[in-house]
Motif scaffolding. Sequence first.
Motif, short mmCIF file in Angstrom:
data_model
loop_
_atom_site.label_atom_id
_atom_site.label_comp_id
_atom_site.label_asym_id
_atom_site.label_seq_id
_atom_site.Cartn_x
_atom_site.Cartn_y
_atom_site.Cartn_z
N ASP A 59 0.86 -1.19 0.00
CA ASP A 59 0.00 0.00 0.00
C ASP A 59 0.89 1.24 0.00
O ASP A 59 1.31 1.73 1.05
CB ASP A 59 -0.92 -0.01 1.22
CG ASP A 59 -1.96 1.10 1.19
OD1 ASP A 59 -1.74 2.09 0.46
OD2 ASP A 59 -2.95 1.00 1.93
N PHE A 60 1.19 1.76 -1.18
CA PHE A 60 2.10 2.91 -1.30
C PHE A 60 1.53 4.16 -0.65
O PHE A 60 2.25 4.95 -0.03
CB PHE A 60 2.42 3.19 -2.77
CG PHE A 60 3.41 2.23 -3.37
CD1 PHE A 60 4.77 2.40 -3.16
CD2 PHE A 60 2.99 1.16 -4.12
CE1 PHE A 60 5.69 1.52 -3.71
CE2 PHE A 60 3.90 0.27 -4.68
CZ PHE A 60 5.26 0.45 -4.47
N ALA A 61 0.23 4.36 -0.78
CA ALA A 61 -0.39 5.55 -0.22
C ALA A 61 -0.22 5.59 1.30
O ALA A 61 0.13 6.63 1.87
CB ALA A 61 -1.86 5.61 -0.61
N ALA A 62 -0.47 4.45 1.95
CA ALA A 62 -0.34 4.41 3.41
C ALA A 62 1.12 4.52 3.84
O ALA A 62 1.45 5.21 4.80
CB ALA A 62 -0.95 3.11 3.94
N LEU A 63 2.02 3.84 3.10
CA LEU A 63 3.42 3.82 3.49
C LEU A 63 4.06 5.20 3.36
O LEU A 63 4.93 5.56 4.16
CB LEU A 63 4.18 2.81 2.62
CG LEU A 63 5.60 2.46 3.08
CD1 LEU A 63 5.59 1.76 4.43
CD2 LEU A 63 6.29 1.59 2.04
N THR A 64 3.64 5.97 2.37
CA THR A 64 4.28 7.26 2.10
C THR A 64 3.48 8.44 2.63
O THR A 64 3.92 9.59 2.48
CB THR A 64 4.50 7.44 0.59
OG1 THR A 64 3.22 7.43 -0.07
CG2 THR A 64 5.38 6.33 0.03
#
Length: 285
Positions: A59-64
């Motif tokens: 989950d790129f959105a959550a990670l970044t």
Amino acid sequence: MKVLVTGATGFVGRHLVAALLARGCEVRAVARNAETAAQLPWINAVEFVAADIHAADLDFAALTDGVDALAHLAWPGLPNYQALFHFEHNLMADYRFIKGAVEAGVSQVLVTGTCFEYGLQSGPLSEQTEARPSNPYGLAKNTLRLFLENLQRQQPFTLQWARLFYLHGAGQNPNSLLAALDRAIEAGDDSFNMSAGEQLRDYLAIDTAAHYLAAILQQREFDGVINCSSGQPVSVRALVEQRLCERGASIRLNLGHYPYPTHEPMAFWGVADRLQQLLGAEHEA
């Protein structure tokens, strides 16, 4: 400033996290093994995320979310520099991860490269020296840099490519030279097997290297390649003798027991002018 650090429990990562915290940065630390992270002194001072950054469902959105910069250190399989998986797996997996982070909104990315990108070239190596990697690890790292520079043309972001030279200190690979020497000292060995020790290398204490990387991250306008090095050539034998002196140890060096490695030139070191200029700019700010 909030920094997402991948490979946070690795040799460089654990020290960079500490250096960033010391500078007042917020850190989201990412690593696969939560148990390893739990043993580190900074664990309660960071936001820790246990994740495989190469996972297909990441989950790129959550990670970044809320991150100002990415410090990408993760790179499985070291110190086996000759293995083909560096470009058969790591190269594209890392490119996909960094591209995903950039597409999610991360505008600044620091990636640790390697002096092996310069290949078998001898003498002082500056950032203007052409990259000529001669092993799979160096080839994969340099190709990743080229891929990311092309990505910048499509999706603009700041890319800080820090080429690491020879790091030593707490947490280093147990098979590295100084770690092996420390074990020999602690075991009370009479002698220590090594090469003739005439090779000239560029050595940097890991705490110093982490300080440099943190400083580069905070120079947010800097974009490009930078040597993370001392700029000072030191012979392998002198490094060993210095450690013996620091430890107050007396041990006979069995010089010439091992042949010189064929995958490295006899003498090379990093030109650190660009790094020192950047550090000078930091002090003036």
